[in-house]
Design a protein around this motif. Structure first.
Motif, PDB file in Angstrom:
ATOM      1  N   ALA A   1       9.565 -10.541   4.268  1.00 35.30           N
ATOM      2  CA  ALA A   1       8.408  -9.659   4.176  1.00 35.30           C
ATOM      3  C   ALA A   1       8.846  -8.265   3.761  1.00 35.30           C
ATOM      4  O   ALA A   1       9.944  -7.813   4.105  1.00 35.30           O
ATOM      5  N   ILE A   2       7.960  -7.576   3.014  1.00 34.45           N
ATOM      6  CA  ILE A   2       8.177  -6.192   2.602  1.00 34.45           C
ATOM      7  C   ILE A   2       6.906  -5.402   2.886  1.00 34.45           C
ATOM      8  O   ILE A   2       5.807  -5.822   2.505  1.00 34.45           O
ATOM      9  N   GLU A   3       7.058  -4.277   3.570  1.00 35.97           N
ATOM     10  CA  GLU A   3       5.932  -3.377   3.816  1.00 35.97           C
ATOM     11  C   GLU A   3       6.197  -2.074   3.075  1.00 35.97           C
ATOM     12  O   GLU A   3       7.152  -1.363   3.374  1.00 35.97           O
ATOM     13  N   GLU A   4       5.355  -1.785   2.078  1.00 34.42           N
ATOM     14  CA  GLU A   4       5.542  -0.603   1.250  1.00 34.42           C
ATOM     15  C   GLU A   4       4.779   0.581   1.810  1.00 34.42           C
ATOM     16  O   GLU A   4       3.620   0.461   2.229  1.00 34.42           O
ATOM     17  N   LYS A   5       5.444   1.753   1.794  1.00 33.02           N
ATOM     18  CA  LYS A   5       4.829   3.024   2.144  1.00 33.02           C
ATOM     19  C   LYS A   5       5.288   4.045   1.112  1.00 33.02           C
ATOM     20  O   LYS A   5       6.234   3.780   0.358  1.00 33.02           O
ATOM     21  N   PRO A   6       4.658   5.215   1.021  1.00 31.11           N
ATOM     22  CA  PRO A   6       5.102   6.211   0.046  1.00 31.11           C
ATOM     23  C   PRO A   6       6.573   6.576   0.231  1.00 31.11           C
ATOM     24  O   PRO A   6       6.982   7.058   1.288  1.00 31.11           O
ATOM     25  N   GLN A   7       7.380   6.286  -0.806  1.00 32.75           N
ATOM     26  CA  GLN A   7       8.814   6.593  -0.810  1.00 32.75           C
ATOM     27  C   GLN A   7       9.536   6.032   0.410  1.00 32.75           C
ATOM     28  O   GLN A   7      10.481   6.629   0.921  1.00 32.75           O
ATOM     29  N   PHE A   8       9.106   4.884   0.852  1.00 37.11           N
ATOM     30  CA  PHE A   8       9.651   4.293   2.075  1.00 37.11           C
ATOM     31  C   PHE A   8       9.318   2.801   2.062  1.00 37.11           C
ATOM     32  O   PHE A   8       8.318   2.382   1.485  1.00 37.11           O
ATOM     33  N   ARG A   9      10.165   2.014   2.677  1.00 37.24           N
ATOM     34  CA  ARG A   9       9.919   0.578   2.728  1.00 37.24           C
ATOM     35  C   ARG A   9      10.493   0.002   4.017  1.00 37.24           C
ATOM     36  O   ARG A   9      11.552   0.434   4.483  1.00 37.24           O
ATOM     37  N   THR A  10       9.778  -0.941   4.591  1.00 36.40           N
ATOM     38  CA  THR A  10      10.315  -1.732   5.690  1.00 36.40           C
ATOM     39  C   THR A  10      10.452  -3.158   5.197  1.00 36.40           C
ATOM     40  O   THR A  10       9.493  -3.722   4.653  1.00 36.40           O
ATOM     41  N   HIS A  11      11.642  -3.711   5.315  1.00 37.36           N
ATOM     42  CA  HIS A  11      11.767  -5.124   4.957  1.00 37.36           C
ATOM     43  C   HIS A  11      12.290  -5.933   6.140  1.00 37.36           C
ATOM     44  O   HIS A  11      12.957  -5.414   7.018  1.00 37.36           O
ATOM     45  N   THR A  12      11.891  -7.188   6.134  1.00 35.34           N
ATOM     46  CA  THR A  12      12.174  -8.065   7.266  1.00 35.34           C
ATOM     47  C   THR A  12      12.974  -9.272   6.799  1.00 35.34           C
ATOM     48  O   THR A  12      12.597  -9.943   5.837  1.00 35.34           O
TER      49      THR A  12
END
Length: 208
Positions: A14-25
């Protein structure tokens, strides 16, 4: 600190995109989960990341803009697999070489030479880092501690045994794909020191 002995690959789920930031699982195998807690360091393709959330076998990590810019982690999509290594502990065997998990740059694969029991892969290093290339020197490629086989100007190669091909993502990499590069810290320190000393002596010669 890491040893460059990749413990296996893990799937990005999974990838969660945010402005100039990312969380990946990632989905980590059971043997990589033992004792893992939020705040622990895990190398992804050689890049040191901090575990922020653990939900069963799914472990999340935050990636800032600089990490996405400098490393190939910003190119990943769900279903891709990354090389993983838990941080080294005192008393662990150092089977590779000491690595910081700080990626300097990326390098494209320029050529793959396949044979029955091993594989030779060539890479092209950006010009700013070519002075650190030495035949038989250490280099980190996607978190794997490897020995440089040959150097040809800005190109260099490594030779891979079946175990490395089986355990890491270099077993399915193709030409033109980008890998993360970490230069051996000792090599970097020696080269930088010698260059600085020579520059200072050259400047001194011109002083009257």
């Amino acid at each position: 600190m890491f040893t460059g002995i990749v413990q296996g690959t893990a799937e990005l789920v999974a990838i969660e995109e945010k402005p100039q930031f990312r969380t990946h699982t990632l989905r980590l195998p059971p043997e990589r989960l033992a004792g893992l807690e939020p705040g622990a360091s895990v190398a992804h393709n050689g890049c040191c990341l901090t575990a922020t959330r653990i939900d069963g076998d799914r472990v999340s990590f935050d990636l800032m803009q600089e990490t996405l810019r400098v490393t190939n982690l910003g190119l990943l999509k769900p279903g891709d697999r990354v090389n993983v290594e838990r941080a080294a502990r005192f008393g662990d065997e150092i089977g590779g070489h000491s690595m910081s998990g700080h990626i300097l740059c990326m390098a494209p694969i320029t050529r793959i030479i396949r044979s029955e029991n091993n594989r030779q892969i060539w890479f092209r290093l950006p010009a700013d880092y070519r002075r650190y290339l030495f035949t038989k020197g250490y280099i980190g490629i996607d978190g794997i501690s490897l020995t440089i086989g040959e150097v040809d100007d800005g190109d260099f190669c490594v030779n891979l045994i079946p175990e490395t091909l089986e355990r890491t993502n270099l077993g399915f990499r193709e030409e033109q794909e980008l890998v993360n590069i970490e230069i051996d810290p000792q090599t970097q320190a020696i080269v930088d020191t010698v260059e600085r000393v020579l520059a200072e002596r050259t400047e001194g010669v011109g002083v009257s």
